[in-house]
Design a protein around this motif. Sequence first.
Motif, PDB file in Angstrom:
ATOM      1  N   TYR A  98       6.537  -3.977  -7.034  1.00 40.13           N
ATOM      2  CA  TYR A  98       7.966  -4.115  -6.753  1.00 40.13           C
ATOM      3  C   TYR A  98       8.322  -5.573  -6.492  1.00 40.13           C
ATOM      4  O   TYR A  98       7.536  -6.346  -5.934  1.00 40.13           O
ATOM      5  N   PHE A 115      14.504  -6.271  -4.089  1.00 42.89           N
ATOM      6  CA  PHE A 115      14.607  -5.272  -3.033  1.00 42.89           C
ATOM      7  C   PHE A 115      15.439  -5.805  -1.868  1.00 42.89           C
ATOM      8  O   PHE A 115      16.321  -5.112  -1.347  1.00 42.89           O
ATOM      9  N   MET A 129      10.805  -2.571 -10.543  1.00 41.74           N
ATOM     10  CA  MET A 129       9.560  -1.854 -10.258  1.00 41.74           C
ATOM     11  C   MET A 129       8.850  -1.508 -11.553  1.00 41.74           C
ATOM     12  O   MET A 129       9.482  -1.384 -12.607  1.00 41.74           O
ATOM     13  N   PRO A 150       9.284  -0.523   0.251  1.00 43.71           N
ATOM     14  CA  PRO A 150       9.091   0.153  -1.040  1.00 43.71           C
ATOM     15  C   PRO A 150       9.026   1.664  -0.839  1.00 43.71           C
ATOM     16  O   PRO A 150       8.684   2.144   0.248  1.00 43.71           O
ATOM     17  N   TYR A 208       5.981 -10.544  -5.458  1.00 43.58           N
ATOM     18  CA  TYR A 208       5.934  -9.090  -5.621  1.00 43.58           C
ATOM     19  C   TYR A 208       4.947  -8.475  -4.639  1.00 43.58           C
ATOM     20  O   TYR A 208       4.084  -9.152  -4.070  1.00 43.58           O
TER      21      TYR A 208
END
Length: 453
Positions: free
Chosen positions: A177, A182, A291, A190, A311
Amino acid sequence: MRSSSTSSRLLAATALVAALGLTLAACGGGDDDSSGSSGGSGKAADPGSLKGQTITYWASNQGTSLDNDKQVLTPELDKFTASTGIKVKLEVIGWADLLNRILAATTSGQGPDVLNIGNTWSASLQATGALLPWDSTAFSTIGGKDRFAPAAIASAGAAGKDPAAVPLYSMAYGLYYNKKMFADAGIANPPTTWDELVADGQKLTKDGHYGLAVEGANGAENIHHVFTLAKQRGASWFDDKGAPTFTGPQQVAAVKQYVDFIAKDKIAAKGNAEYVQNQTITDFASGKAAMMMWQSAATSIKAHGMTPDQYGVVPVPTQTAGATGDAGVTSMVAGINVAVFNSTKHKAAAEAFVKFLTSTDEQKILNGKYGSLPPVTEAQSDPAFQTPDLKVLAGVLQKSAAPLPQVANESQFENLVGPAVKDLFAEAAAGKAITDDTVKAALVKAQQQMPAS
């Protein structure tokens, strides 16, 4: 990974092997000198007696390109030649062609001495009799079976039989992710369940960016994910006798859930239905998708310019939080095995090469360069394999990974159900409704094409 474009040829080759009941394999490479045969003594041959022999090696594409693999492997093969006098003729084969080449070699008598195989093919190739059985005597020539992680050995052949190959590279799926995407979407953590993944994916899907990237036209990727989704529902794709069970309600639900990432949830781009060869990594590394579910992807991500701090990696979600047992399976046991053709004329030289590839030092070098995990347990403590992402994936292999069915018809399963899922993705991308009946019809068709167990 393989595209489905070779499916019909693969099926034809597999069916021919099964129909003939062949126990012969490809002839070894190099000259006709058979003086290198080990004779099953269980002792490694004197390296001096093997000097001057040439063996052929079919390597799988593990790097960013076939040329990259040659750059990685050539100095290691030169090292092996310098220490043993055995020359290695290398050919790197892409995943779209590898199984087809192997199956053709089992019927034509023209093939390598040593080859890499996807570990999911182990039982299918074992059933042809084409590969050297790694019994205790053979394992003793490379230091013993107990050097390898149990999960890796479990994916080297059918239960109750001597392995058909030796683990070389170990991998597992994780959920990768993008931390910034995010954070920008206000997502603190996540997802741990599929409902959370879909909800997060919908928040992240906007302005030409998508929550998730999938490889919809890649038959192997399709198989890996629908295997896991079915396993989480307590279902397998074969029964205890090796007969296919493709059409059960849990298998249908697993396929529909995966295709729905495009069809209903709309968190993956319609264009993903055509992805077949690592475009998922490009979309993730470029920020087009937030993702992806992928096997040990650090090296490939880095090659696309994304740094490890950008990530994170966590286990793939489950249906419910904190699931255990089959419901808690988050990955198939992924990996590459190395095998020897049973009728090689250079058995001792081939075993010496396998011993070299699976030596602790070489395991550190090769897995370190490819970003995979060593199946040789002694090599796993090396600092190169203690990065945050690899520690997560190692945990997956130890706690929440399961081998794909080790049955003789596994390769046919991959080459029928994988393309069936591809076709469903294509229908979803075209705007057609994907229902339980749609999915079941595709799986019924696939099961009808399966050979008898």
